[in-house]
Design a protein around this motif. Sequence first.
Motif, PDB file in Angstrom:
ATOM      1  N   THR A  22       0.819  -1.217   0.000  1.00  0.00           N
ATOM      2  CA  THR A  22       0.000   0.000   0.000  1.00  0.00           C
ATOM      3  C   THR A  22       0.850   1.263   0.000  1.00  0.00           C
ATOM      4  N   GLU A  23       2.135   1.141   0.319  1.00  0.00           N
ATOM      5  CA  GLU A  23       2.994   2.318   0.454  1.00  0.00           C
ATOM      6  C   GLU A  23       3.183   3.060  -0.857  1.00  0.00           C
ATOM      7  N   SER A  24       3.090   2.351  -1.966  1.00  0.00           N
ATOM      8  CA  SER A  24       3.305   2.984  -3.271  1.00  0.00           C
ATOM      9  C   SER A  24       2.064   3.697  -3.799  1.00  0.00           C
ATOM     10  N   ILE A  25       0.944   3.547  -3.096  1.00  0.00           N
ATOM     11  CA  ILE A  25      -0.325   4.107  -3.574  1.00  0.00           C
ATOM     12  C   ILE A  25      -0.590   5.430  -2.867  1.00  0.00           C
ATOM     13  N   ASN A  26      -0.721   6.498  -3.640  1.00  0.00           N
ATOM     14  CA  ASN A  26      -0.991   7.812  -3.080  1.00  0.00           C
ATOM     15  C   ASN A  26      -2.043   8.530  -3.925  1.00  0.00           C
ATOM     16  N   GLY A  27      -2.346   9.760  -3.527  1.00  0.00           N
ATOM     17  CA  GLY A  27      -3.382  10.508  -4.224  1.00  0.00           C
ATOM     18  C   GLY A  27      -3.078  10.719  -5.696  1.00  0.00           C
ATOM     19  N   GLU A  28      -1.824  11.025  -6.013  1.00  0.00           N
ATOM     20  CA  GLU A  28      -1.453  11.284  -7.407  1.00  0.00           C
ATOM     21  C   GLU A  28      -1.606  10.026  -8.261  1.00  0.00           C
ATOM     22  N   SER A  29      -1.149   8.883  -7.749  1.00  0.00           N
ATOM     23  CA  SER A  29      -1.251   7.654  -8.535  1.00  0.00           C
ATOM     24  C   SER A  29      -2.710   7.233  -8.718  1.00  0.00           C
ATOM     25  N   ILE A  30      -3.539   7.462  -7.695  1.00  0.00           N
ATOM     26  CA  ILE A  30      -4.963   7.123  -7.819  1.00  0.00           C
ATOM     27  C   ILE A  30      -5.630   7.994  -8.880  1.00  0.00           C
ATOM     28  N   ARG A  31      -5.271   9.278  -8.941  1.00  0.00           N
ATOM     29  CA  ARG A  31      -5.839  10.152  -9.977  1.00  0.00           C
ATOM     30  C   ARG A  31      -5.494   9.628 -11.371  1.00  0.00           C
ATOM     31  N   LYS A  32      -4.268   9.151 -11.550  1.00  0.00           N
ATOM     32  CA  LYS A  32      -3.859   8.630 -12.854  1.00  0.00           C
ATOM     33  C   LYS A  32      -4.637   7.366 -13.201  1.00  0.00           C
ATOM     34  N   VAL A  33      -4.786   6.474 -12.221  1.00  0.00           N
ATOM     35  CA  VAL A  33      -5.535   5.239 -12.472  1.00  0.00           C
ATOM     36  C   VAL A  33      -6.991   5.549 -12.796  1.00  0.00           C
ATOM     37  N   ILE A  34      -7.598   6.449 -12.034  1.00  0.00           N
ATOM     38  CA  ILE A  34      -8.990   6.822 -12.289  1.00  0.00           C
ATOM     39  C   ILE A  34      -9.123   7.469 -13.661  1.00  0.00           C
ATOM     40  N   GLY A  35      -8.144   8.307 -14.040  1.00  0.00           N
ATOM     41  CA  GLY A  35      -8.185   8.946 -15.353  1.00  0.00           C
ATOM     42  C   GLY A  35      -8.190   7.940 -16.487  1.00  0.00           C
ATOM     43  N   LEU A  36      -7.367   6.914 -16.371  1.00  0.00           N
ATOM     44  CA  LEU A  36      -7.329   5.890 -17.408  1.00  0.00           C
ATOM     45  C   LEU A  36      -8.596   5.045 -17.401  1.00  0.00           C
ATOM     46  N   LEU A  37      -9.089   4.724 -16.218  1.00  0.00           N
ATOM     47  CA  LEU A  37     -10.340   3.964 -16.135  1.00  0.00           C
ATOM     48  C   LEU A  37     -11.512   4.757 -16.712  1.00  0.00           C
ATOM     49  N   LYS A  38     -11.531   6.066 -16.484  1.00  0.00           N
ATOM     50  CA  LYS A  38     -12.597   6.913 -17.038  1.00  0.00           C
ATOM     51  C   LYS A  38     -12.600   6.881 -18.561  1.00  0.00           C
ATOM     52  N   ALA A  39     -11.412   6.714 -19.134  1.00  0.00           N
ATOM     53  CA  ALA A  39     -11.325   6.638 -20.589  1.00  0.00           C
ATOM     54  C   ALA A  39     -11.703   5.267 -21.117  1.00  0.00           C
ATOM     55  N   SER A  40     -11.882   4.300 -20.210  1.00  0.00           N
ATOM     56  CA  SER A  40     -12.114   2.920 -20.622  1.00  0.00           C
ATOM     57  C   SER A  40     -13.510   2.405 -20.306  1.00  0.00           C
ATOM     58  N   PHE A  41     -14.205   3.028 -19.358  1.00  0.00           N
ATOM     59  CA  PHE A  41     -15.492   2.521 -18.893  1.00  0.00           C
ATOM     60  C   PHE A  41     -16.531   3.633 -18.870  1.00  0.00           C
ATOM     61  N   THR A  42     -17.805   3.226 -18.882  1.00  0.00           N
ATOM     62  CA  THR A  42     -18.883   4.207 -18.791  1.00  0.00           C
ATOM     63  C   THR A  42     -19.181   4.586 -17.350  1.00  0.00           C
ATOM     64  N   HIS A  43     -18.887   3.666 -16.398  1.00  0.00           N
ATOM     65  CA  HIS A  43     -19.142   3.929 -14.983  1.00  0.00           C
ATOM     66  C   HIS A  43     -18.008   3.357 -14.135  1.00  0.00           C
ATOM     67  N   LEU A  44     -17.607   4.109 -13.117  1.00  0.00           N
ATOM     68  CA  LEU A  44     -16.665   3.636 -12.111  1.00  0.00           C
ATOM     69  C   LEU A  44     -17.341   3.708 -10.752  1.00  0.00           C
TER      70      LEU A  44
END
Length: 406
Positions: free
Chosen positions: A231-253
């Motif tokens: 869990t140490e490698s997971i922070n706010g910035e990395s979550i924003r990037k993951v969510i950004g890519l998921l938003k481009a891939s799915f209709t709902h998160l």
Amino acid sequence: MSNVLRIALVDPNDTSRDVLKGMLVGMDTVWLEADCSRYEFFPDVVEQTIPDVGVIALDSNPDKAIELIQRLAVSAPETMMLAVSEDTNGHVILRTIRAGAKEFLTLPLTKEELTSTLDRVSQLKFGSNEGGSRPCEVFAVAGATGGVGTTSTAVNLGCVLAAEPQNSVALVDLDLALGDADVFLDSIPDYTLADVVQNIARLDIQLLKRSLTKHTSGLYLLPRPVELHDTESINGESIRKVIGLLKASFTHLVLDLSKTYSQVDLAAMQCASRIVLVTQLDLPCLRNVVRLMMSFEEMDNLQDKVEIVVNRAGLDSGQISLKKAKETLGRDIFALLPNDYRTMVEVRNNGVPLITQAPKAAITESIRELAAKLVDKTPAVSEEKKSSEKPATNKWKKFWPGTAKS
């Protein structure tokens, strides 16, 4: 899954490149695959990433940029070239279009102009889309305290949304230490959120989708890490990037948050379209709702996204009345989920969602109604909520110890 344009950008000017990157990253229907600061390196970038669109800024060296467009029109015909420039000279525009650019965009560029252009490119690339681009809806599910049913709400909401054939839905378990969304779905994932974050630099849409576990309901799951140290490698910035890519891939998160309201949780809520705050009708829960709403008011107006959902409504004893809860909170209750302990225990222990285990149960129908209200394009804001926003703040301060005097 949505038709997502994968884009590569080249602009030797750091300032204008950052502006273009910011606009592209903020769009739901595109994914910035790569950006480059040298014209001579861009053909290699295109060859390696094979983007749908190449955006080429001309102003640093128009002759070299136009030569690049002409070269790529031959070597990479599957990539559509867009040119951007501050120069509105007709001769330059004509040269650029003759070289092979599909569009010529004039800087400074508005988001509306860029969106319109990319919509046209998307229609050329993927065919006509009568409904237009469909933005991704992001629902962050949070709890007023532990044990109120946050994960069960998030998992079953995701499954209900995924049951609609026009939807593609992903669930992300952000309870990094103790999340159990995989248990609710009886899944043993090959990859976790930690794996995705550790590979974020080289992550693309295809790799991300392979990292998710698909449930029989159609819901995709990205679970929490297995080991606590991951869990140490997971922070706010990395979550924003993951969510950004998921938003481009799915209709709902659907984002299942932890109860710690960490920086990861706050980043997720900032990225969300709506925040589903799950509570129960007891004093500790309502006090926490008051406290959270006071805090959200100071955080980029997060409170405007919040919808309060009461779980286990109708519990026989110990509950505060719904009327009293509304008076205390100064706003309406968005949805009620009935108390059905037996069904929910079966669902959790069997690892089967409500729509499979008990499709006709009242709790299942309530989840369907919650999903329908959340995807409604018009936020469900009651007249009571509209007319009482200011008084509500005063009520919160009176309800929370130590703030009444201020």
